[in-house]
Design an enzyme around this catalytic site. Structure first.
Site, PDB file in Angstrom:
ATOM      1  N   ARG A   1     -12.905   7.941  -5.950  1.00  0.00           N
ATOM      2  CA  ARG A   1     -12.342   9.228  -4.990  1.00  0.00           C
ATOM      3  C   ARG A   1     -11.999  10.325  -6.271  1.00  0.00           C
ATOM      4  NH1 ARG A   1      -8.637   7.755  -0.554  1.00  0.00           N
ATOM      5  NH2 ARG A   1      -9.138   9.964   0.050  1.00  0.00           N
TER       6      ARG A   1
ATOM      7  N   ALA B   1      -0.268   7.638  -1.009  1.00  0.00           N
ATOM      8  CA  ALA B   1      -0.157   8.712  -2.141  1.00  0.00           C
ATOM      9  C   ALA B   1       1.123   8.537  -3.012  1.00  0.00           C
ATOM     10  CB  ALA B   1      -0.165  10.226  -1.355  1.00  0.00           C
TER      11      ALA B   1
ATOM     12  N   ASN C   1       0.987  -1.317   0.046  1.00  0.00           N
ATOM     13  CA  ASN C   1      -0.063  -0.125   0.068  1.00  0.00           C
ATOM     14  C   ASN C   1       1.017   1.127  -0.100  1.00  0.00           C
ATOM     15  OD1 ASN C   1      -1.830   2.036   0.485  1.00  0.00           O
ATOM     16  ND2 ASN C   1      -3.050   0.932   1.818  1.00  0.00           N
TER      17      ASN C   1
HETATM   18  C1  DQA Z   1      -4.816   4.616  -0.110  1.00  0.00           C
HETATM   19  C2  DQA Z   1      -5.247   5.647  -0.926  1.00  0.00           C
HETATM   20  C3  DQA Z   1      -4.282   6.873  -1.519  1.00  0.00           C
HETATM   21  O1  DQA Z   1      -5.030   7.519  -2.474  1.00  0.00           O
HETATM   22  C4  DQA Z   1      -4.084   7.550  -0.307  1.00  0.00           C
HETATM   23  O2  DQA Z   1      -3.060   8.567  -0.484  1.00  0.00           O
HETATM   24  C5  DQA Z   1      -3.679   6.740   0.861  1.00  0.00           C
HETATM   25  C6  DQA Z   1      -4.330   5.273   1.000  1.00  0.00           C
HETATM   26  C7  DQA Z   1      -5.741   3.585   0.454  1.00  0.00           C
HETATM   27  O3  DQA Z   1      -5.325   2.668   1.159  1.00  0.00           O
HETATM   28  O4  DQA Z   1      -6.934   3.687   0.386  1.00  0.00           O
HETATM   29  O5  DQA Z   1      -2.941   7.090   1.734  1.00  0.00           O
HETATM   30  O6  DQA Z   1      -3.478   4.070  -0.576  1.00  0.00           O
END
Ligand code: DQA
Length: 141
Positions: free
Chosen positions: A108, A78, A75
């Protein structure tokens, strides 16, 4: 037993407190405990988090070329939408990476619709909350 690494990028250390309406009320430690329970006997999972792009790149490199990992769940937060350097690191290593997002990035803001890392990942899972980590782990074993 398979060995997996979960890498979490910026701001994910604040899960549980950070925008719970979007990311849920579980902390990263809560999620790690429940995924560990669900995957017990199937995979040994190591969790790691950093807010720093270069450290994430270093961790990806360190997980490759004989380090003993069968897969990486990433993950990238951003950095997903901005980091060609992380995309290059994923392309450079010999371990499959599955991209995950707790939120459905396609529902989003438009800036989140584009993932620079998706083309170099084995697959992507987005929008199922904390379940994305276990789904990705299952995809890698
Ligand atoms: C994220 C989605 C990204 O756009 C965001 O910047 C995050 C979390 C998620 O797990 O939904 O920090 O990766």
């Amino acid at each position: 037993m398979k060995r997996l690494l979960v890498i979490n990028g910026p701001n994910l250390n604040l899960l549980g407190r950070r925008e719970p309406g979007i990311y849920g009320s579980l902390s990263l430690a809560d999620i790690a405990a429940s995924v560990g329970e669900e995957m017990r006997g199937l995979a040994e999972i190591e969790w790691w988090q950093s807010n720093h792009e270069g450290e994430i790149i270093d961790r990806l490199h360190a997980a490759a070329y004989g380090a003993g990992y069968d897969g990486i769940v990433l993950n990238a937060g951003a950095y997903t939408h901005t980091s060609l350097a992380i995309a290059d690191a994923i392309a450079a290593i010999d371990v499959p990476v599955v991209e995950v997002h707790l939120s459905n990035i396609f529902r989003r803001e438009e800036v989140r619709h584009r993932s620079l890392i998706a083309p170099v990942c084995a697959g992507s899972i987005s929008g199922f909350g904390a379940k994305v980590y276990a789904l990705a782990a299952r995809a890698l074993i």
